[in-house]
Design an enzyme around this catalytic site. Sequence first.
Site, PDB file in Angstrom:
ATOM      1  N   LYS A   1       5.714  -1.262 -19.937  1.00  0.00           N
ATOM      2  CA  LYS A   1       6.766  -2.177 -19.501  1.00  0.00           C
ATOM      3  C   LYS A   1       6.159  -3.474 -18.978  1.00  0.00           C
ATOM      4  O   LYS A   1       4.973  -3.525 -18.632  1.00  0.00           O
ATOM      5  CB  LYS A   1       7.625  -1.536 -18.422  1.00  0.00           C
ATOM      6  CG  LYS A   1       6.912  -1.253 -17.113  1.00  0.00           C
ATOM      7  CD  LYS A   1       7.857  -0.603 -16.114  1.00  0.00           C
ATOM      8  CE  LYS A   1       7.140  -0.360 -14.779  1.00  0.00           C
ATOM      9  NZ  LYS A   1       8.041   0.246 -13.782  1.00  0.00           N
TER      10      LYS A   1
ATOM     11  N   LYS B   1       4.872  -7.359 -13.137  1.00  0.00           N
ATOM     12  CA  LYS B   1       4.646  -8.584 -12.366  1.00  0.00           C
ATOM     13  C   LYS B   1       3.177  -8.806 -12.067  1.00  0.00           C
ATOM     14  O   LYS B   1       2.730  -9.936 -11.930  1.00  0.00           O
ATOM     15  CB  LYS B   1       5.442  -8.521 -11.049  1.00  0.00           C
ATOM     16  CG  LYS B   1       6.943  -8.554 -11.203  1.00  0.00           C
ATOM     17  CD  LYS B   1       7.641  -8.755  -9.861  1.00  0.00           C
ATOM     18  CE  LYS B   1       7.446  -7.616  -8.901  1.00  0.00           C
ATOM     19  NZ  LYS B   1       8.102  -6.346  -9.344  1.00  0.00           N
TER      20      LYS B   1
ATOM     21  N   LYS C   1      -2.374   6.356  -7.937  1.00  0.00           N
ATOM     22  CA  LYS C   1      -3.005   5.068  -7.661  1.00  0.00           C
ATOM     23  C   LYS C   1      -4.344   5.216  -6.934  1.00  0.00           C
ATOM     24  O   LYS C   1      -5.275   4.434  -7.180  1.00  0.00           O
ATOM     25  CB  LYS C   1      -2.058   4.185  -6.839  1.00  0.00           C
ATOM     26  CG  LYS C   1      -0.834   3.725  -7.627  1.00  0.00           C
ATOM     27  CD  LYS C   1       0.039   2.809  -6.796  1.00  0.00           C
ATOM     28  CE  LYS C   1       1.239   2.328  -7.594  1.00  0.00           C
ATOM     29  NZ  LYS C   1       2.117   1.410  -6.814  1.00  0.00           N
TER      30      LYS C   1
END
Length: 323
Positions: free
Chosen positions: A191, A194, A108
């Site tokens: 996938k 959110k 990240k």
Amino acid sequence: MTRLSGITPSGHAHAGNYLGAIRRWAREGAPGDLYFVSDLHAMTTPYHPQRLRAHTRELLAVLIASGIEPDQMFVQSDLIREVGALTWLLECTCAYGEAARMTQFKEKAGKDGKVTARLGLLTYPVLMAADILLQGADEVPVGDDQEQHVELARALARRFNGTFGEVFVVPRAVTPQAGARIRDLAHPDRKMDKSAGDVAGVIFLMDAPDLVRRKVKRAVTDSLDRLEYRPDDQPGLANLLEIVAACTGKSPREVADSFDSYGTLKDAAAEALIEELRPIRDTARTLLDDPSELDRVRADGAVRARERGTHRLQSALRLAGVG
């Protein structure tokens, strides 16, 4: 035995969250299991405070609506004093190299982003260790991407216990029973997420039925016109088959044998999702429309979670020389 699972309110809960994890928690959870909304974890990257608060409440309502017992859940930030204090003790037990080598941080932050990445992204695994150790969790069900973090929690528990005295249960990571792997309808190579920027392929639990139908109708498939379950060759089609399978209890191959066109399969997937999610959406909406009841459940959960962890924190502080 205490088993601890958490879910982060980085956005609205979606069908993948429910079919892949939340439904399994409700159906298969044991009396000693604990579930929490990890809102502090959502702060490691830029976020909007009002949305974080709203998503936290919505996710708590979804957990209750899914059938998880209210006395088994809590919101992480309601224990911010306890978790924050324990995180500091564990940070002072953790080496920089241990945190910096976490795969998620390296991915990240990136090679060029480490200067601007938030410090919380680096120390987040220590916060996760504090969540686990404060509640005395014996087992932590995690996927492959989080197993390294549980290993860090194990290492810190052992090191603290060996240096200052026995306080913490040494947890172990366990692989949960595989749930449905629901992928983004518009991008079946990934996938459902959110926090996805493009939500055209994400079925949120609070989506109205008509919106669910529109999203499923636009789901990416292929031009092969072969109604078979072949995830590698036809990921979009396989995703629709897995959705119907998860909602009906059949296997994806059984579902494939039941339809003769992509269109009829999409119609069935939309209706299956609508009916599966309807009671969750309706109950969650009722809870969100009754703030006092949701506040009561949350407050009671905070009291129980604090009572479970206070004695460990006090012992750890005292042994570390600051309590």
